[in-house]
Design an enzyme around this catalytic site. Structure first.
Site, short mmCIF file in Angstrom:
data_model
loop_
_atom_site.label_atom_id
_atom_site.label_comp_id
_atom_site.label_asym_id
_atom_site.label_seq_id
_atom_site.Cartn_x
_atom_site.Cartn_y
_atom_site.Cartn_z
CD GLU A 139 89.83 0.65 30.06
OE1 GLU A 139 90.31 0.44 31.19
OE2 GLU A 139 89.52 -0.26 29.28
CD GLU A 290 92.68 -0.72 25.98
OE1 GLU A 290 92.57 -1.62 26.85
OE2 GLU A 290 93.01 0.43 26.25
CD GLU A 339 97.98 -3.40 32.40
OE1 GLU A 339 98.27 -2.91 31.29
OE2 GLU A 339 96.86 -3.27 32.92
#
Ligand code: GAL
Length: 548
Positions: A139, A290, A339
């Site tokens: 990303e 994703e 996360e």
């Protein structure tokens, strides 16, 4: 075959867990996992040492079990020892390692390290039987304003404009005494006293996109001799400084990540992403790299579980729109780290759980399935450079949300519909809609006219074609095509915005408070429909049949 799987981060777990993971992958019919994305500090613990032993084991295990690897270069998350090439914000703050994405793609030290780790990975794994695909970086999206960027920006401008006089003309620098005597005087658009120059801001985003693309291409060329397709996962959203239409031409397969923001509308949001990805792919395969298994994190920061069956519906939405792969983030929930509460296929509670069961069912249902190749007769133009232009703080209203409008129009157009970049070929479509296309180059003007002349139906709205690609106002530039004279723009009037028009050849087909708000104009063999305000019900105006 459809790729099915997700990000697997085995480096977060002892080797004893890996065999269990792979056994569970087989149960879930996983055939591809993305590995290594955030593993740079493991692979290169010091600037001079590498450790590939663990990755050898991981890839061998995958190969032994018939599972493919989408092998990542880890450059999105440099290790803590990396300090020469950290990004600087517009306010001049140099960021500190501690999260991820702390890099400047224009810093020579970072470029060198990125290419080195990519070279080591390519050398070691190009012939590995598990290797199916390369996943460069993750990303792309860090915008930096450091001195390396300043130098690179000036080079980029010199390449684009050749002469400072051309830059001055393009950027309208006589406003507020901004004339540049040389490219050396140009700075990145760092924090300044008041409003920045919109052309400067826009060119900086284009430059950042091109600079990151350069970083991608350098790694792509390193891994390419392996003969495996090379991709990178596109992040979507208004903050992302990546011109995906341009990048799509540089990846072997378009790959997108998708994180819808609402449980209620998640399928509509996914449909938009899927149609966008298919448009970027231009008829070639594309992959959903994703999405979150079984949950959606809303704009309020709350992660809400999807109802039973919705994970399957989500996968179906991408597949119906041509996805060649449906992948999740991530395989096994992280025990710690930022996360640790992110949804995963294997949650903390293990596989005997609703999410694992449902995702495994999705995997089972995909066996033997091949990618769909949808064809559409209607298209929506969606231009990220226009989205960036609409973010500028100098505009006469803050009430325009280009992205939300694109989504609303996409939904109104129904399915199948193609979402296309502005330079895509249009002739095969019966109807093309281009709401809020504020930024229009002469090439776009010519392409739209040629499309309508040839018999297409084009739907435009208020605030289209207000400027050229340098944010210079182009009054009346669409009048001949629309068959009206736009005499003024009235943001805040009508619904959100009203273009005040006098028909000049076009027929008024709807009025609001006595003013024309929908007009139709025959142009060549085709028809142009123009919505002068933000009508709540757009669907009735999205049919090509009225041009018959
Ligand atoms: C993506 C990112 C992943 C992970 C995920 C969480 O944008 O590529 O690494 O952070 O978001 O939703």
């Amino acid at each position: 075959m459809i790729w099915f799987g997700g990000d697997w981060n085995p480096e977060q777990w002892p080797a004893s867990v890996w065999a269990t993971d792979v056994e569970l992958m087989r149960r879930a019919h996983v055939n591809l996992v993305t590995v290594g994305v955030f593993s740079w500090s493991r692979l290169q613990p010091t600037p001079e040492t590498f450790d590939f032993g663990w990755l050898d084991q991981v890839l061998d295990l995958l190969a032994d079990n018939g599972i493919g690897a989408c092998l990542a270069t880890p450059t999105a998350s440099p290790p803590p020892w990396f300090t020469d090439g950290l990004p600087v914000t517009a306010d001049g703050v140099r960021l500190t390692p501690g999260s991820r994405d702390t890099y400047c793609v224009n810093a020579p030290a970072y470029r060198e390290l990125s290419e080195r780790i990519a070279t080591e990975l390519a050398r070691r794994y190009s012939g590995h039987p598990a290797l199916r695909m390369w996943h460069i970086h993750n990303e792309y999206g860090t915008t930096c304003f450091c001195d390396h960027c300043a130098l690179a920006f000036r080079r980029w401008l010199a390449g684009r404009y050749g002469d400072p006089a051309e830059l001055n003309a393009a950027w309208s620098t006589d406003f507020w005494s901004q004339r540049y005597g040389s490219f050396e005087q140009v700075q990145p658009p760092r924090t300044t006293q008041y409003l920045g120059n919109p052309a400067h801001l826009l060119d900086y985003r284009r430059f950042v996109s091109d600079a990151m693309l350069g970083h991608f291409v350098a790694q792509r060329e390193i891994v390419r001799p392996s003969g495996r397709p090379v991709t990178t996962n596109f992040a979507l959203g208004g903050w992302v400084p990546v011109d995906h239409a341009r990048w799509a031409r540089e990846v072997d397969v378009v790959a997108v990540d998708d994180y819808p923001a609402s449980v209620g509308d998640h399928l509509a949001e996914r449909a938009f992403t899927a149609d966008l990805a298919r448009g970027w792919a231009g008829g070639e395969p594309w992959i959903l790299m994703e999405h979150a298994p079984g949950a959606v994190r809303g704009p309020d920061g709350v992660t809400r579980a999807l109802a039973p069956g919705q994970a399957r519906a989500a996968a179906g939405t991408y597949l119906d729109r041509g996805a060649s792969g449906v992948m999740y983030f991530q395989w096994r929930a992280s025990r710690g780290g930022a996360e640790q509460w992110h949804p995963a296929i294997v949650p903390h509670e293990g596989p005997d759980t609703p999410v694992f069961r449902e995702i495994a069912d999705v995997g089972a249902a995909l066996r033997g399935r091949t990618p769909e190749r949808p064809t559409a007769s209607r298209a929506l133009l969606y231009d990220e450079q226009t989205m960036w232009a609409w973010q500028s703080p100098h505009l006469p209203t803050r009430d325009i949300d280009y992205e939300a409008t694109g989504r609303r129009w996409h939904h109104a157009l129904g399915s199948p519909v193609d979402v296309l970049p502005v330079d895509a070929p249009l002739d095969s479509y019966r109807l093309v809609a281009a709401p809020l296309l504020y930024l229009m180059s002469s090439a776009t003007h010519a392409a739209l006219r040629s499309y309508v002349r040839g018999g297409g139906t084009l739907v435009l709205t208020f605030a289209c074609g207000l400027t050229d690609e340098h944010c210079r106002v182009t009054p009346g530039s669409l009048d001949d095509l629309l068959g009206v004279r736009i005499v003024r723009h009235l943001p805040g009037e009508g619904h959100r915005w009203l273009d005040d028009v006098e028909p000049a050849g076009a027929e008024t087909v709807r009025r609001l408070d006595g003013r024309p708000v929908v007009t139709e104009h025959r142009y060549g063999q085709g028809l142009v429909r123009y919505l002068a305000t933000d009508l709540a019900d757009i669907a009735p105006w999205l049919s090509p049949s009225r041009s018959a």
